[in-house]
Design an enzyme around this catalytic site. Structure first.
Site, PDB file in Angstrom:
ATOM      1  N   GLY A  83      -9.574   3.800 -10.506  1.00  0.00           N
ATOM      2  CA  GLY A  83      -8.850   2.585 -10.117  1.00  0.00           C
ATOM      3  C   GLY A  83      -9.830   1.452  -9.860  1.00  0.00           C
ATOM      4  O   GLY A  83     -10.849   1.649  -9.211  1.00  0.00           O
ATOM      5  N   THR A 107     -13.981   2.466  -4.454  1.00  0.00           N
ATOM      6  CA  THR A 107     -12.553   2.791  -4.420  1.00  0.00           C
ATOM      7  C   THR A 107     -11.932   2.118  -3.204  1.00  0.00           C
ATOM      8  O   THR A 107     -12.549   2.105  -2.130  1.00  0.00           O
ATOM      9  CB  THR A 107     -12.297   4.316  -4.340  1.00  0.00           C
ATOM     10  OG1 THR A 107     -10.927   4.535  -3.948  1.00  0.00           O
ATOM     11  CG2 THR A 107     -13.173   5.029  -3.325  1.00  0.00           C
ATOM     12  N   ASP A 119      -9.654   3.278  -1.578  1.00  0.00           N
ATOM     13  CA  ASP A 119      -9.211   4.333  -0.648  1.00  0.00           C
ATOM     14  C   ASP A 119     -10.227   4.609   0.477  1.00  0.00           C
ATOM     15  O   ASP A 119      -9.863   5.121   1.530  1.00  0.00           O
ATOM     16  CB  ASP A 119      -8.961   5.651  -1.407  1.00  0.00           C
ATOM     17  CG  ASP A 119      -7.857   5.520  -2.444  1.00  0.00           C
ATOM     18  OD1 ASP A 119      -7.305   4.407  -2.573  1.00  0.00           O
ATOM     19  OD2 ASP A 119      -7.551   6.509  -3.126  1.00  0.00           O
ATOM     20  N   MET A 152      -1.473   1.865  -0.759  1.00  0.00           N
ATOM     21  CA  MET A 152      -2.147   2.921  -1.533  1.00  0.00           C
ATOM     22  C   MET A 152      -3.069   3.739  -0.628  1.00  0.00           C
ATOM     23  O   MET A 152      -3.149   3.504   0.571  1.00  0.00           O
ATOM     24  CB  MET A 152      -2.934   2.294  -2.669  1.00  0.00           C
ATOM     25  CG  MET A 152      -2.067   1.809  -3.800  1.00  0.00           C
ATOM     26  SD  MET A 152      -3.084   1.185  -5.149  1.00  0.00           S
ATOM     27  CE  MET A 152      -1.844   0.997  -6.422  1.00  0.00           C
ATOM     28  N   ARG A 164      -3.697   7.273  -1.585  1.00  0.00           N
ATOM     29  CA  ARG A 164      -3.494   8.652  -2.059  1.00  0.00           C
ATOM     30  C   ARG A 164      -3.610   9.730  -0.984  1.00  0.00           C
ATOM     31  O   ARG A 164      -2.616  10.032  -0.334  1.00  0.00           O
ATOM     32  CB  ARG A 164      -4.463   8.940  -3.201  1.00  0.00           C
ATOM     33  CG  ARG A 164      -4.050  10.166  -3.990  1.00  0.00           C
ATOM     34  CD  ARG A 164      -5.005  10.451  -5.095  1.00  0.00           C
ATOM     35  NE  ARG A 164      -4.733   9.684  -6.272  1.00  0.00           N
ATOM     36  CZ  ARG A 164      -5.660   9.329  -7.149  1.00  0.00           C
ATOM     37  NH1 ARG A 164      -6.903   9.667  -6.954  1.00  0.00           N
ATOM     38  NH2 ARG A 164      -5.325   8.668  -8.204  1.00  0.00           N
ATOM     39  N   ARG A 191      13.961  -2.172   6.065  1.00  0.00           N
ATOM     40  CA  ARG A 191      13.625  -2.798   4.786  1.00  0.00           C
ATOM     41  C   ARG A 191      12.391  -2.088   4.240  1.00  0.00           C
ATOM     42  O   ARG A 191      11.576  -1.583   5.020  1.00  0.00           O
ATOM     43  CB  ARG A 191      13.271  -4.258   5.011  1.00  0.00           C
ATOM     44  CG  ARG A 191      14.466  -5.127   5.277  1.00  0.00           C
ATOM     45  CD  ARG A 191      13.976  -6.507   5.626  1.00  0.00           C
ATOM     46  NE  ARG A 191      15.026  -7.487   5.512  1.00  0.00           N
ATOM     47  CZ  ARG A 191      14.838  -8.774   5.748  1.00  0.00           C
ATOM     48  NH1 ARG A 191      13.646  -9.210   6.128  1.00  0.00           N
ATOM     49  NH2 ARG A 191      15.821  -9.629   5.617  1.00  0.00           N
ATOM     50  N   GLN A 214      -2.800  -4.905  -4.157  1.00  0.00           N
ATOM     51  CA  GLN A 214      -3.856  -4.467  -3.237  1.00  0.00           C
ATOM     52  C   GLN A 214      -5.228  -4.405  -3.901  1.00  0.00           C
ATOM     53  O   GLN A 214      -6.260  -4.479  -3.250  1.00  0.00           O
ATOM     54  CB  GLN A 214      -3.530  -3.063  -2.693  1.00  0.00           C
ATOM     55  CG  GLN A 214      -2.256  -3.022  -1.884  1.00  0.00           C
ATOM     56  CD  GLN A 214      -1.740  -1.618  -1.695  1.00  0.00           C
ATOM     57  OE1 GLN A 214      -2.153  -0.913  -0.796  1.00  0.00           O
ATOM     58  NE2 GLN A 214      -0.823  -1.192  -2.555  1.00  0.00           N
TER      59      GLN A 214
HETATM   60  O1  F6P Z   1      -7.819   5.698  -6.346  1.00  0.00           O
HETATM   61  C1  F6P Z   1      -7.446   4.401  -6.088  1.00  0.00           C
HETATM   62  C2  F6P Z   1      -5.962   4.229  -6.199  1.00  0.00           C
HETATM   63  O2  F6P Z   1      -5.682   2.852  -6.061  1.00  0.00           O
HETATM   64  C3  F6P Z   1      -5.135   5.070  -5.238  1.00  0.00           C
HETATM   65  O3  F6P Z   1      -5.019   4.479  -3.986  1.00  0.00           O
HETATM   66  C4  F6P Z   1      -3.833   5.164  -5.980  1.00  0.00           C
HETATM   67  O4  F6P Z   1      -3.092   6.319  -5.614  1.00  0.00           O
HETATM   68  C5  F6P Z   1      -4.263   5.261  -7.397  1.00  0.00           C
HETATM   69  O5  F6P Z   1      -5.508   4.610  -7.482  1.00  0.00           O
HETATM   70  C6  F6P Z   1      -3.321   4.633  -8.395  1.00  0.00           C
HETATM   71  O6  F6P Z   1      -3.744   4.992  -9.653  1.00  0.00           O
HETATM   72  P1  F6P Z   1      -3.426   4.229 -11.001  1.00  0.00           P
HETATM   73  O7  F6P Z   1      -4.328   3.062 -11.080  1.00  0.00           O
HETATM   74  O8  F6P Z   1      -3.758   5.246 -12.048  1.00  0.00           O
HETATM   75  O9  F6P Z   1      -1.997   3.861 -10.955  1.00  0.00           O
END
Ligand code: F6P
Length: 350
Positions: free
Chosen positions: A19, A133, A135, A177, A179, A272, A280
Protein backbone atom coordinates in the site's frame (compact mmCIF):
# COMPACT_ATOMS: atom_id res chain seq x y z
CA UNK A 1 25.59 -10.02 -7.67
CA UNK A 2 25.69 -11.06 -4.07
CA UNK A 3 27.16 -10.21 -0.74
CA UNK A 4 30.61 -9.47 -2.15
CA UNK A 5 30.98 -5.97 -3.48
CA UNK A 6 34.52 -4.90 -4.22
CA UNK A 7 34.80 -1.41 -2.70
CA UNK A 8 31.56 0.58 -2.76
CA UNK A 9 28.38 -0.28 -4.67
CA UNK A 10 28.23 1.17 -8.17
CA UNK A 11 24.55 0.71 -8.82
CA UNK A 12 21.58 0.77 -6.45
CA UNK A 13 17.98 -0.13 -7.28
CA UNK A 14 15.01 1.05 -5.24
CA UNK A 15 11.47 -0.30 -5.14
CA UNK A 16 8.33 0.66 -3.24
CA UNK A 17 5.89 -2.14 -2.42
CA UNK A 18 2.46 -2.73 -0.92
CA UNK A 19 0.00 0.00 0.00
CA UNK A 20 1.36 3.43 -0.88
CA UNK A 21 1.49 6.35 1.52
CA UNK A 22 2.58 9.96 1.55
CA UNK A 23 6.28 10.89 1.76
CA UNK A 24 7.62 7.95 -0.26
CA UNK A 25 8.63 10.45 -2.94
CA UNK A 26 10.53 12.47 -0.35
CA UNK A 27 12.42 9.32 0.54
CA UNK A 28 13.22 8.54 -3.11
CA UNK A 29 14.39 12.10 -3.72
CA UNK A 30 16.81 12.16 -0.79
CA UNK A 31 18.09 8.67 -1.61
CA UNK A 32 18.83 9.68 -5.22
CA UNK A 33 20.53 12.94 -4.23
CA UNK A 34 22.75 11.29 -1.60
CA UNK A 35 23.75 8.43 -3.90
CA UNK A 36 24.45 10.71 -6.86
CA UNK A 37 26.71 12.78 -4.63
CA UNK A 38 28.78 9.63 -4.21
CA UNK A 39 28.66 8.91 -7.97
CA UNK A 40 26.49 5.86 -7.44
CA UNK A 41 23.96 5.08 -10.17
CA UNK A 42 20.31 4.72 -9.06
CA UNK A 43 17.47 2.97 -10.84
CA UNK A 44 13.85 2.64 -9.82
CA UNK A 45 12.09 -0.70 -10.14
CA UNK A 46 8.61 -0.12 -11.53
CA UNK A 47 5.67 -1.34 -9.45
CA UNK A 48 7.55 -3.22 -6.78
CA UNK A 49 8.63 -6.85 -7.30
CA UNK A 50 6.54 -7.01 -10.48
CA UNK A 51 9.07 -4.72 -12.18
CA UNK A 52 11.91 -6.87 -10.95
CA UNK A 53 10.29 -9.98 -12.42
CA UNK A 54 9.47 -8.23 -15.72
CA UNK A 55 12.77 -6.33 -15.91
CA UNK A 56 10.96 -3.01 -15.87
CA UNK A 57 13.41 -0.41 -14.59
CA UNK A 58 13.74 3.35 -14.88
CA UNK A 59 16.78 5.57 -14.40
CA UNK A 60 16.45 7.97 -11.52
CA UNK A 61 18.25 11.23 -12.17
CA UNK A 62 18.43 14.33 -10.00
CA UNK A 63 16.20 16.03 -12.57
CA UNK A 64 13.57 13.31 -12.24
CA UNK A 65 13.28 13.70 -8.49
CA UNK A 66 13.35 17.49 -8.55
CA UNK A 67 10.13 18.91 -7.15
CA UNK A 68 8.64 15.60 -5.99
CA UNK A 69 8.95 16.52 -2.31
CA UNK A 70 5.59 16.89 -0.65
CA UNK A 71 3.68 14.92 -3.28
CA UNK A 72 1.61 11.82 -2.48
CA UNK A 73 2.00 8.34 -4.02
CA UNK A 74 5.24 6.95 -5.43
CA UNK A 75 6.83 8.02 -8.70
CA UNK A 76 8.08 4.50 -9.36
CA UNK A 77 4.70 2.85 -8.68
CA UNK A 78 3.79 0.02 -6.38
CA UNK A 79 1.91 -3.27 -6.40
CA UNK A 80 1.19 -6.23 -4.20
CA UNK A 81 3.33 -8.84 -5.94
CA UNK A 82 4.56 -11.94 -4.17
CA UNK A 83 7.33 -13.49 -6.29
CA UNK A 84 7.32 -16.54 -4.03
CA UNK A 85 3.80 -17.31 -5.30
CA UNK A 86 4.65 -16.92 -8.99
CA UNK A 87 6.31 -19.71 -10.92
CA UNK A 88 9.99 -19.04 -11.69
CA UNK A 89 9.65 -15.42 -10.55
CA UNK A 90 12.53 -15.58 -8.06
CA UNK A 91 14.77 -17.10 -10.73
CA UNK A 92 13.88 -14.19 -13.04
CA UNK A 93 14.49 -11.67 -10.29
CA UNK A 94 17.97 -13.05 -9.64
CA UNK A 95 18.73 -13.05 -13.37
CA UNK A 96 17.49 -9.46 -13.84
CA UNK A 97 19.45 -8.20 -10.86
CA UNK A 98 22.57 -9.77 -12.25
CA UNK A 99 21.83 -8.66 -15.82
CA UNK A 100 21.33 -5.06 -14.74
CA UNK A 101 24.46 -5.18 -12.56
CA UNK A 102 22.52 -4.08 -9.50
CA UNK A 103 24.72 -4.18 -6.42
CA UNK A 104 22.13 -3.22 -3.81
CA UNK A 105 18.35 -3.41 -3.65
CA UNK A 106 16.52 -0.95 -1.39
CA UNK A 107 12.98 -2.12 -0.58
CA UNK A 108 10.55 0.34 1.03
CA UNK A 109 7.30 -1.18 2.19
CA UNK A 110 5.33 -2.91 4.89
CA UNK A 111 5.49 -6.41 6.28
CA UNK A 112 4.80 -8.21 3.00
CA UNK A 113 7.41 -6.23 1.05
CA UNK A 114 9.98 -6.65 3.80
CA UNK A 115 9.24 -10.38 4.10
CA UNK A 116 10.09 -10.83 0.42
CA UNK A 117 13.17 -8.60 0.90
CA UNK A 118 14.29 -10.82 3.75
CA UNK A 119 13.91 -13.93 1.59
CA UNK A 120 15.84 -12.27 -1.24
CA UNK A 121 18.62 -11.46 1.23
CA UNK A 122 18.83 -15.19 1.92
CA UNK A 123 19.17 -15.78 -1.84
CA UNK A 124 22.35 -13.66 -1.66
CA UNK A 125 21.04 -10.26 -2.70
CA UNK A 126 22.35 -7.17 -0.89
CA UNK A 127 19.10 -5.86 0.50
CA UNK A 128 18.27 -2.85 2.66
CA UNK A 129 14.74 -2.49 4.03
CA UNK A 130 12.88 0.73 4.79
CA UNK A 131 9.62 0.69 6.79
CA UNK A 132 6.83 2.29 4.78
CA UNK A 133 3.22 1.65 5.75
CA UNK A 134 0.44 3.76 7.21
CA UNK A 135 -0.31 0.87 9.59
CA UNK A 136 2.90 1.43 11.63
CA UNK A 137 2.90 -2.27 12.52
CA UNK A 138 6.56 -3.05 11.81
CA UNK A 139 8.75 -4.12 14.71
CA UNK A 140 12.15 -2.53 15.26
CA UNK A 141 11.09 1.01 14.51
CA UNK A 142 8.99 3.56 16.37
CA UNK A 143 7.47 4.78 13.11
CA UNK A 144 7.14 3.90 9.47
CA UNK A 145 6.82 6.35 6.58
CA UNK A 146 3.16 7.21 6.00
CA UNK A 147 1.76 6.76 9.51
CA UNK A 148 1.80 10.43 10.55
CA UNK A 149 0.44 11.58 7.19
CA UNK A 150 -2.43 9.11 7.50
CA UNK A 151 -3.20 10.40 11.00
CA UNK A 152 -3.25 13.93 9.59
CA UNK A 153 -5.71 12.82 6.88
CA UNK A 154 -7.93 10.87 9.29
CA UNK A 155 -8.13 13.74 11.75
CA UNK A 156 -8.82 16.32 9.07
CA UNK A 157 -11.50 14.17 7.36
CA UNK A 158 -13.19 13.28 10.64
CA UNK A 159 -13.23 16.91 11.76
CA UNK A 160 -15.11 17.73 8.57
CA UNK A 161 -17.93 15.34 9.44
CA UNK A 162 -17.94 15.77 13.18
CA UNK A 163 -19.90 19.03 13.30
CA UNK A 164 -22.89 17.44 11.57
CA UNK A 165 -22.69 14.61 14.05
CA UNK A 166 -22.82 17.02 16.98
CA UNK A 167 -25.61 19.14 15.45
CA UNK A 168 -27.78 16.10 14.81
CA UNK A 169 -26.99 14.50 18.16
CA UNK A 170 -25.82 11.26 16.58
CA UNK A 171 -23.40 8.56 17.48
CA UNK A 172 -20.85 8.01 14.73
CA UNK A 173 -18.54 5.16 13.77
CA UNK A 174 -15.55 6.16 11.65
CA UNK A 175 -13.69 3.25 10.07
CA UNK A 176 -9.97 3.60 9.49
CA UNK A 177 -7.35 1.34 7.93
CA UNK A 178 -4.69 -0.58 9.80
CA UNK A 179 -5.56 -4.18 9.06
CA UNK A 180 -4.14 -6.13 12.04
CA UNK A 181 -3.01 -3.38 14.35
CA UNK A 182 -4.80 -0.39 15.81
CA UNK A 183 -2.14 2.34 15.87
CA UNK A 184 -3.98 4.55 13.36
CA UNK A 185 -7.21 4.18 15.31
CA UNK A 186 -5.69 4.80 18.72
CA UNK A 187 -3.63 7.82 17.66
CA UNK A 188 -6.49 9.45 15.74
CA UNK A 189 -8.91 8.77 18.62
CA UNK A 190 -6.58 10.61 21.01
CA UNK A 191 -6.11 13.50 18.59
CA UNK A 192 -9.85 13.86 17.98
CA UNK A 193 -10.93 13.39 21.60
CA UNK A 194 -13.03 10.42 20.49
CA UNK A 195 -15.28 8.51 22.85
CA UNK A 196 -13.92 5.11 21.94
CA UNK A 197 -11.29 3.30 19.88
CA UNK A 198 -12.11 -0.19 18.64
CA UNK A 199 -9.06 -2.07 17.40
CA UNK A 200 -8.17 -5.53 16.02
CA UNK A 201 -6.09 -6.44 19.09
CA UNK A 202 -9.12 -6.55 21.42
CA UNK A 203 -12.53 -7.86 20.31
CA UNK A 204 -15.43 -5.41 20.73
CA UNK A 205 -18.06 -6.21 23.31
CA UNK A 206 -21.15 -4.69 21.65
CA UNK A 207 -23.22 -4.98 24.86
CA UNK A 208 -20.65 -2.92 26.73
CA UNK A 209 -20.56 -0.34 23.98
CA UNK A 210 -24.35 -0.07 24.00
CA UNK A 211 -24.52 0.46 27.74
CA UNK A 212 -21.83 3.15 27.45
CA UNK A 213 -23.89 4.98 24.82
CA UNK A 214 -27.10 4.67 26.90
CA UNK A 215 -25.41 5.73 30.12
CA UNK A 216 -23.94 8.83 28.50
CA UNK A 217 -27.19 9.77 26.79
CA UNK A 218 -29.00 9.59 30.13
CA UNK A 219 -26.43 11.99 31.54
CA UNK A 220 -26.90 14.43 28.65
CA UNK A 221 -24.12 13.56 26.19
CA UNK A 222 -26.16 13.08 23.06
CA UNK A 223 -23.47 12.39 20.50
CA UNK A 224 -20.42 10.22 20.33
CA UNK A 225 -17.47 9.50 18.09
CA UNK A 226 -16.02 6.01 17.88
CA UNK A 227 -12.93 5.34 15.80
CA UNK A 228 -13.06 1.77 14.46
CA UNK A 229 -10.26 -0.27 12.86
CA UNK A 230 -11.24 -2.01 9.63
CA UNK A 231 -9.90 -5.25 11.11
CA UNK A 232 -11.79 -5.12 14.41
CA UNK A 233 -13.32 -8.36 15.61
CA UNK A 234 -16.78 -8.34 17.12
CA UNK A 235 -17.33 -10.70 20.03
CA UNK A 236 -19.60 -13.40 18.65
CA UNK A 237 -19.50 -11.80 15.18
CA UNK A 238 -17.70 -12.72 11.98
CA UNK A 239 -15.42 -10.97 9.54
CA UNK A 240 -17.47 -9.86 6.54
CA UNK A 241 -14.96 -10.25 3.74
CA UNK A 242 -13.26 -13.47 2.83
CA UNK A 243 -11.29 -12.45 -0.25
CA UNK A 244 -7.52 -12.77 0.21
CA UNK A 245 -4.71 -10.83 -1.47
CA UNK A 246 -1.55 -12.49 -2.87
CA UNK A 247 0.10 -12.42 0.54
CA UNK A 248 -2.89 -14.13 2.17
CA UNK A 249 -4.24 -10.98 3.86
CA UNK A 250 -8.02 -10.76 4.16
CA UNK A 251 -9.33 -7.77 2.16
CA UNK A 252 -11.06 -5.57 4.68
CA UNK A 253 -13.55 -2.70 4.65
CA UNK A 254 -17.07 -1.98 5.86
CA UNK A 255 -17.12 -3.61 9.31
CA UNK A 256 -18.84 -0.48 10.70
CA UNK A 257 -22.04 -1.29 8.79
CA UNK A 258 -22.91 -4.54 10.63
CA UNK A 259 -21.62 -3.00 13.85
CA UNK A 260 -24.08 -0.09 13.52
CA UNK A 261 -26.88 -2.57 12.77
CA UNK A 262 -26.06 -4.56 15.90
CA UNK A 263 -26.12 -1.43 18.07
CA UNK A 264 -29.43 -0.35 16.54
CA UNK A 265 -30.95 -3.78 17.15
CA UNK A 266 -29.89 -3.78 20.79
CA UNK A 267 -30.76 -0.23 21.90
CA UNK A 268 -32.67 1.39 19.03
CA UNK A 269 -29.95 3.94 18.33
CA UNK A 270 -28.37 3.65 14.90
CA UNK A 271 -24.94 5.27 14.68
CA UNK A 272 -23.97 7.05 11.49
CA UNK A 273 -21.14 5.33 9.68
CA UNK A 274 -18.21 6.57 7.62
CA UNK A 275 -15.55 4.46 5.93
CA UNK A 276 -12.63 6.81 5.23
CA UNK A 277 -10.89 4.53 2.70
CA UNK A 278 -8.03 5.64 0.47
CA UNK A 279 -8.26 9.28 1.52
CA UNK A 280 -6.05 8.13 4.39
CA UNK A 281 -3.15 7.18 2.15
CA UNK A 282 -2.93 10.19 -0.18
CA UNK A 283 -2.13 13.86 -0.32
CA UNK A 284 0.58 16.07 1.05
CA UNK A 285 2.74 14.28 3.63
CA UNK A 286 3.02 15.48 7.21
CA UNK A 287 6.14 17.37 8.26
CA UNK A 288 7.23 14.46 10.44
CA UNK A 289 6.96 11.98 7.56
CA UNK A 290 9.15 14.22 5.40
CA UNK A 291 11.71 14.31 8.20
CA UNK A 292 11.47 10.54 8.68
CA UNK A 293 12.01 9.94 4.97
CA UNK A 294 15.21 11.96 5.15
CA UNK A 295 16.41 10.00 8.20
CA UNK A 296 15.67 6.68 6.47
CA UNK A 297 17.30 7.71 3.18
CA UNK A 298 20.40 8.85 5.07
CA UNK A 299 20.49 5.57 7.03
CA UNK A 300 20.08 3.51 3.85
CA UNK A 301 22.94 5.36 2.14
CA UNK A 302 25.19 4.96 5.20
CA UNK A 303 24.58 1.21 5.00
CA UNK A 304 25.32 1.18 1.27
CA UNK A 305 28.59 3.04 1.82
CA UNK A 306 29.54 0.65 4.63
CA UNK A 307 28.41 -2.51 2.79
CA UNK A 308 25.92 -3.30 5.55
CA UNK A 309 23.08 -5.41 4.16
CA UNK A 310 20.18 -7.59 5.32
CA UNK A 311 19.07 -4.78 7.62
CA UNK A 312 16.09 -2.46 7.90
CA UNK A 313 16.66 1.19 8.75
CA UNK A 314 14.41 2.18 11.64
CA UNK A 315 14.04 5.00 14.13
CA UNK A 316 14.07 4.74 17.91
CA UNK A 317 13.77 7.74 20.24
CA UNK A 318 14.43 10.00 17.25
CA UNK A 319 17.70 8.21 16.43
CA UNK A 320 18.20 6.06 13.30
CA UNK A 321 18.97 2.43 13.97
CA UNK A 322 19.56 -0.74 11.98
CA UNK A 323 17.60 -3.92 12.68
CA UNK A 324 18.08 -7.27 10.93
CA UNK A 325 15.19 -7.44 8.43
CA UNK A 326 14.38 -10.93 9.71
CA UNK A 327 13.72 -9.45 13.19
CA UNK A 328 11.55 -6.65 11.82
CA UNK A 329 9.19 -9.07 10.12
CA UNK A 330 9.25 -11.78 12.75
CA UNK A 331 5.99 -10.59 14.26
CA UNK A 332 3.61 -7.65 13.94
CA UNK A 333 3.86 -4.67 16.24
CA UNK A 334 0.57 -4.37 18.15
CA UNK A 335 -1.13 -1.90 20.51
CA UNK A 336 -0.80 -2.98 24.14
CA UNK A 337 -3.73 -3.38 26.54
CA UNK A 338 -2.78 -0.40 28.75
CA UNK A 339 -2.86 2.03 25.84
CA UNK A 340 -6.14 0.57 24.59
CA UNK A 341 -7.79 0.81 28.00
CA UNK A 342 -6.45 4.28 28.66
CA UNK A 343 -7.77 5.69 25.37
CA UNK A 344 -11.17 4.09 25.93
CA UNK A 345 -11.35 5.31 29.51
CA UNK A 346 -11.30 8.89 28.18
CA UNK A 347 -14.72 8.41 26.59
CA UNK A 348 -16.18 6.88 29.70
CA UNK A 349 -16.12 10.07 31.76
CA UNK A 350 -19.78 10.87 31.20
O1 F6P B 1 -1.12 -2.08 4.40
C1 F6P B 1 -1.60 -0.80 4.28
C2 F6P B 1 -3.08 -0.80 4.03
O2 F6P B 1 -3.47 0.53 3.78
C3 F6P B 1 -3.92 -1.43 5.13
O3 F6P B 1 -4.18 -0.55 6.17
C4 F6P B 1 -5.15 -1.84 4.37
O4 F6P B 1 -5.83 -2.92 4.99
C5 F6P B 1 -4.59 -2.27 3.06
O5 F6P B 1 -3.40 -1.55 2.88
C6 F6P B 1 -5.49 -2.02 1.87
O6 F6P B 1 -4.94 -2.66 0.79
P1 F6P B 1 -5.20 -2.31 -0.73
O7 F6P B 1 -4.38 -1.13 -1.07
O8 F6P B 1 -4.71 -3.53 -1.44
O9 F6P B 1 -6.65 -2.08 -0.88
Amino acid sequence: MGANIKGIAKKVAVLTGGGDSSAINDFIRTLVILLKKKDIEVVGIKNSYRGLIEDSLTDLSIKMVDGICGTGGTIIGTSRTNPYKIERAVERILKNIEGNKIDVLVCAGGNDTLTVASKLAKEGINVIGVPQTIDNDICGTDYSIGFHSAIKNIVSATNMILSSNVSHEKEMLVEVMGRDSGFLTIRSAITLGADGALIPEFPVDVDKMCSLIERRRKKGKKYGLFMVSEGVKIKGGQLLQKELDVFGNVKLGGIVYPLAEMIDKKIGIKPRVNVLGYIQRGGVPSAYDCYLSTIFATGAVDNILNNKFGVMVGIESEKPKNVPISDAIDELKLVDRNTYEFVNSLGDLW
